[in-house]
Design a protein around this motif. Sequence first.
Motif, PDB file in Angstrom:
ATOM      1  N   ARG A 132       4.046  35.017  94.401  1.00 17.36           N
ATOM      2  CA  ARG A 132       3.550  35.677  93.190  1.00 17.36           C
ATOM      3  C   ARG A 132       4.347  36.951  92.898  1.00 17.36           C
ATOM      4  O   ARG A 132       4.679  37.232  91.747  1.00 17.36           O
ATOM      5  CB  ARG A 132       2.056  35.998  93.358  1.00 17.36           C
ATOM      6  CG  ARG A 132       1.432  36.650  92.154  1.00 17.36           C
ATOM      7  CD  ARG A 132       1.348  35.702  90.969  1.00 17.36           C
ATOM      8  NE  ARG A 132       0.802  36.405  89.826  1.00 17.36           N
ATOM      9  CZ  ARG A 132       1.335  36.396  88.614  1.00 17.36           C
ATOM     10  NH1 ARG A 132       2.393  35.670  88.362  1.00 17.36           N
ATOM     11  NH2 ARG A 132       0.789  37.093  87.648  1.00 17.36           N
ATOM     12  N   GLU A 135       7.621  35.975  91.450  1.00 18.00           N
ATOM     13  CA  GLU A 135       7.412  35.518  90.076  1.00 18.00           C
ATOM     14  C   GLU A 135       7.264  36.715  89.129  1.00 18.00           C
ATOM     15  O   GLU A 135       7.866  36.756  88.056  1.00 18.00           O
ATOM     16  CB  GLU A 135       6.161  34.638  90.032  1.00 18.00           C
ATOM     17  CG  GLU A 135       5.862  34.036  88.693  1.00 18.00           C
ATOM     18  CD  GLU A 135       4.583  33.203  88.729  1.00 18.00           C
ATOM     19  OE1 GLU A 135       3.790  33.326  87.772  1.00 18.00           O
ATOM     20  OE2 GLU A 135       4.384  32.463  89.704  1.00 18.00           O
ATOM     21  N   ILE A 136       6.480  37.705  89.536  1.00 16.28           N
ATOM     22  CA  ILE A 136       6.275  38.902  88.706  1.00 16.28           C
ATOM     23  C   ILE A 136       7.592  39.665  88.540  1.00 16.28           C
ATOM     24  O   ILE A 136       7.940  40.095  87.440  1.00 16.28           O
ATOM     25  CB  ILE A 136       5.185  39.813  89.321  1.00 16.28           C
ATOM     26  CG1 ILE A 136       3.819  39.135  89.208  1.00 16.28           C
ATOM     27  CG2 ILE A 136       5.173  41.192  88.664  1.00 16.28           C
ATOM     28  CD1 ILE A 136       2.727  39.813  90.014  1.00 16.28           C
ATOM     29  N   ASP A 138      10.586  38.481  88.748  1.00 20.64           N
ATOM     30  CA  ASP A 138      11.486  37.677  87.915  1.00 20.64           C
ATOM     31  C   ASP A 138      11.105  37.791  86.441  1.00 20.64           C
ATOM     32  O   ASP A 138      11.965  37.983  85.579  1.00 20.64           O
ATOM     33  CB  ASP A 138      11.448  36.220  88.383  1.00 20.64           C
ATOM     34  CG  ASP A 138      12.533  35.377  87.754  1.00 20.64           C
ATOM     35  OD1 ASP A 138      13.648  35.910  87.554  1.00 20.64           O
ATOM     36  OD2 ASP A 138      12.274  34.187  87.474  1.00 20.64           O
ATOM     37  N   GLN A 139       9.813  37.698  86.148  1.00 17.53           N
ATOM     38  CA  GLN A 139       9.344  37.786  84.760  1.00 17.53           C
ATOM     39  C   GLN A 139       9.611  39.153  84.155  1.00 17.53           C
ATOM     40  O   GLN A 139       9.887  39.275  82.965  1.00 17.53           O
ATOM     41  CB  GLN A 139       7.848  37.477  84.685  1.00 17.53           C
ATOM     42  CG  GLN A 139       7.517  36.031  84.923  1.00 17.53           C
ATOM     43  CD  GLN A 139       6.016  35.796  85.017  1.00 17.53           C
ATOM     44  OE1 GLN A 139       5.215  36.733  85.053  1.00 17.53           O
ATOM     45  NE2 GLN A 139       5.628  34.526  85.088  1.00 17.53           N
ATOM     46  N   SER A 140       9.556  40.196  84.952  1.00 14.06           N
ATOM     47  CA  SER A 140       9.747  41.541  84.429  1.00 14.06           C
ATOM     48  C   SER A 140      11.214  41.954  84.383  1.00 14.06           C
ATOM     49  O   SER A 140      11.539  43.046  83.938  1.00 14.06           O
ATOM     50  CB  SER A 140       8.954  42.553  85.260  1.00 14.06           C
ATOM     51  OG  SER A 140       9.503  42.628  86.560  1.00 14.06           O
ATOM     52  N   GLY A 141      12.105  41.092  84.864  1.00  8.15           N
ATOM     53  CA  GLY A 141      13.530  41.386  84.835  1.00  8.15           C
ATOM     54  C   GLY A 141      13.991  42.327  85.928  1.00  8.15           C
ATOM     55  O   GLY A 141      15.075  42.905  85.833  1.00  8.15           O
ATOM     56  N   TYR A 143      15.043  41.698  88.899  1.00  7.81           N
ATOM     57  CA  TYR A 143      16.233  41.223  89.601  1.00  7.81           C
ATOM     58  C   TYR A 143      17.501  41.653  88.856  1.00  7.81           C
ATOM     59  O   TYR A 143      18.460  42.102  89.456  1.00  7.81           O
ATOM     60  CB  TYR A 143      16.213  39.699  89.762  1.00  7.81           C
ATOM     61  CG  TYR A 143      15.252  39.221  90.814  1.00  7.81           C
ATOM     62  CD1 TYR A 143      15.342  39.683  92.121  1.00  7.81           C
ATOM     63  CD2 TYR A 143      14.250  38.323  90.503  1.00  7.81           C
ATOM     64  CE1 TYR A 143      14.460  39.256  93.089  1.00  7.81           C
ATOM     65  CE2 TYR A 143      13.362  37.890  91.472  1.00  7.81           C
ATOM     66  CZ  TYR A 143      13.475  38.356  92.763  1.00  7.81           C
ATOM     67  OH  TYR A 143      12.600  37.931  93.717  1.00  7.81           O
TER      68      TYR A 143
END
Length: 153
Positions: A132, A135-136, A138-141, A143
């Motif tokens: 999770r 995922e968070i 990755d979704q928030s950019g 990385y």
Amino acid sequence: MTSSTLDHTVLPPEQPLDGLLALLTGADAPSATLTGPDGEQLLLPPEVFEVLREVVAAMARGQAVTIAPVHQRLTTQEGAELLGVSRPTFVKLLEDGEIPYERPGRHRRVLLSDVLSYRDRRSLQAREALDRMVEIADQSGMYEQTATSKRTR
């Protein structure tokens, strides 16, 4: 080894186990046999063969092996050591209802299977939490931000 001991650990032998590991890895469990000193051959049950294969694989990697019956009762100290926590932390887990226990006298006793079940649940929860978090991020950019900030240094 007696069935009542948990801490009987066997260290890997000094000689390499590559040949034995290759033999066990390439063998078919339903047809594996054990030959006794008198030449008598016994067909190994698939479950016994799989345990033997896992033990040899671990020892080939240089790991020591401990085998214990799953129905074994543990002291709170043994349970704590198995989980890698302090005894007071383990007792708190018992008192919080995380792991079932019995109190046949003055001392608490837990089943090895219950401690292993708790460990598996915690491991699954940790993996799910890490998934999770990734995922968070990755979704928030996050990385991309990290990669960009390293290049600008």
